[in-house]
Scaffold this active site. Structure first.
Site, mmCIF file in Angstrom:
data_model
loop_
_atom_site.group_PDB
_atom_site.id
_atom_site.type_symbol
_atom_site.label_atom_id
_atom_site.label_comp_id
_atom_site.label_asym_id
_atom_site.label_seq_id
_atom_site.Cartn_x
_atom_site.Cartn_y
_atom_site.Cartn_z
ATOM 1 N N HIS A 123 6.606 -6.330 12.621
ATOM 2 C CA HIS A 123 6.273 -4.997 12.108
ATOM 3 C C HIS A 123 4.835 -4.629 12.450
ATOM 4 O O HIS A 123 4.558 -3.515 12.921
ATOM 5 C CB HIS A 123 6.486 -4.975 10.598
ATOM 6 C CG HIS A 123 5.951 -3.753 9.918
ATOM 7 N ND1 HIS A 123 6.723 -2.645 9.675
ATOM 8 C CD2 HIS A 123 4.711 -3.463 9.441
ATOM 9 C CE1 HIS A 123 5.991 -1.717 9.072
ATOM 10 N NE2 HIS A 123 4.762 -2.192 8.916
ATOM 11 N N GLU A 124 3.908 -5.561 12.238
ATOM 12 C CA GLU A 124 2.496 -5.260 12.494
ATOM 13 C C GLU A 124 2.226 -5.086 13.983
ATOM 14 O O GLU A 124 1.459 -4.204 14.386
ATOM 15 C CB GLU A 124 1.610 -6.368 11.909
ATOM 16 C CG GLU A 124 1.722 -6.523 10.399
ATOM 17 C CD GLU A 124 1.415 -5.242 9.645
ATOM 18 O OE1 GLU A 124 0.618 -4.430 10.155
ATOM 19 O OE2 GLU A 124 1.970 -5.040 8.554
ATOM 20 N N HIS A 127 3.089 -1.644 15.063
ATOM 21 C CA HIS A 127 2.048 -0.630 14.871
ATOM 22 C C HIS A 127 1.162 -0.517 16.117
ATOM 23 O O HIS A 127 0.775 0.576 16.523
ATOM 24 C CB HIS A 127 1.173 -0.985 13.668
ATOM 25 C CG HIS A 127 1.753 -0.610 12.346
ATOM 26 N ND1 HIS A 127 2.148 0.674 12.041
ATOM 27 C CD2 HIS A 127 1.982 -1.356 11.222
ATOM 28 C CE1 HIS A 127 2.602 0.717 10.793
ATOM 29 N NE2 HIS A 127 2.519 -0.505 10.288
ATOM 30 N N GLU A 184 5.252 3.847 9.248
ATOM 31 C CA GLU A 184 5.738 2.589 8.676
ATOM 32 C C GLU A 184 7.210 2.376 9.002
ATOM 33 O O GLU A 184 7.624 1.272 9.363
ATOM 34 C CB GLU A 184 5.524 2.604 7.155
ATOM 35 C CG GLU A 184 4.078 2.469 6.735
ATOM 36 C CD GLU A 184 3.488 1.126 7.108
ATOM 37 O OE1 GLU A 184 4.216 0.118 7.109
ATOM 38 O OE2 GLU A 184 2.285 1.081 7.413
#
Length: 262
Positions: A123-124, A127, A184
């Site tokens: 997930h990070e 980004h 997100e």
């Protein structure tokens, strides 16, 4: 002067539009090199000011998961990532432009196995791949410039202050905060695909958010938060599972079988 400010703002919006990995149109006015420099500088400052966990076993485990994720990235993005474990009780992690990944030790109490940790790191990294930091900075730049333009148009005095205050509140609750939720959710989408491509079970992303919900002491209503609610994230991830399980099976068949032990 007023006309020039308006024309410059319109021109900026036109030339700075890019596309995210999911096909979403973005406003990005900062280059990759600029963002990498800022990310590296911020990361170095964090390493100097925050407590770094230097335990061999912990670092080996976290690096194993992170390396498994990054080695499946597009060519040019696979190598050179720096992974640091910070001694911090919060269940958090982050990734910065410039190929920097930080993981808090508190996360390892919530992400209970390699697959759940991979869902967070994926997930990070999502980004970074989606240029979300550059996008946020660009939105802030345009928002501040727009306020200056409005100020120039309405002149000085109490009227100007009232409009500026209204724009600030409108930006916070009408534009920037919902936009954060969109980013997100987009990173959830990218991250679960990254973990599946690396051979981590995507079902663990749902298990992780159940753990997060149980560990949290409550969170603000979704419409007042920059993050989607746990329930929304779980529902969205469940909808992706059939496709992600296929990617996961293909990755395992291709030999992607990470074995990172806590």
């Amino acid at each position: 002067m007023k006309r020039t400010l308006i024309l410059l703002s319109v021109a900026l919006l036109v030339v700075a539009c890019t596309t995210s990995p999911t096909g979403r149109r973005q406003l990005v006015i900062f280059s990759d090199a600029e963002m990498s420099n800022m990310g590296a500088t911020a990361f170095d400052e964090m390493k100097q000011k925050a407590s770094v966990d230097r335990s061999g076993e912990v670092n080996q485990y976290v690096s194993c998961v992170a390396d498994s994720i990054t080695r499946t990235l597009p060519e040019g993005e696979r190598t050179g990532w720096e992974v640091v474990v910070f001694d911090d009780d919060s269940a958090n992690a982050f990734a910065l432009p410039g190929k920097k990944i930080g993981v808090h030790t508190g996360l390892l109490k919530v992400a209970k196995n390699q697959d759940q940790l991979a869902s967070v790191i994926g997930h990070e990294v999502g980004h970074v791949l989606a240029k979300h930091s550059a996008e946020r900075m660009s939105m802030q730049f345009v928002s501040q410039s727009s306020q200056q333009i409005v100020g120039a148009l309405i002149g000085e005095g109490a009227g100007q202050q009232a409009v500026m205050a209204a724009l600030g509140l409108g930006s916070q609750y009408g534009v920037l905060m919902p936009y954060g939720r969109l980013q997100e959710s987009e990173s959830d989408n990218i991250g679960v695909q990254l973990m599946a491509q690396a051979g981590f079970n995507p079902q663990a992303s749902i298990d992780l958010w159940h753990n997060m919900a149980a560990a949290s002491n409550g969170q603000p209503p979704e419409f007042l938060s920059t993050h989607p609610s746990h329930e929304t994230r779980i529902s969205d991830l469940q909808a992706l599972m059939p496709e992600m399980q296929q990617i996961y099976k293909q990755a395992r068949a291709a030999g992607y079988k990470p074995n990172c032990r806590k």
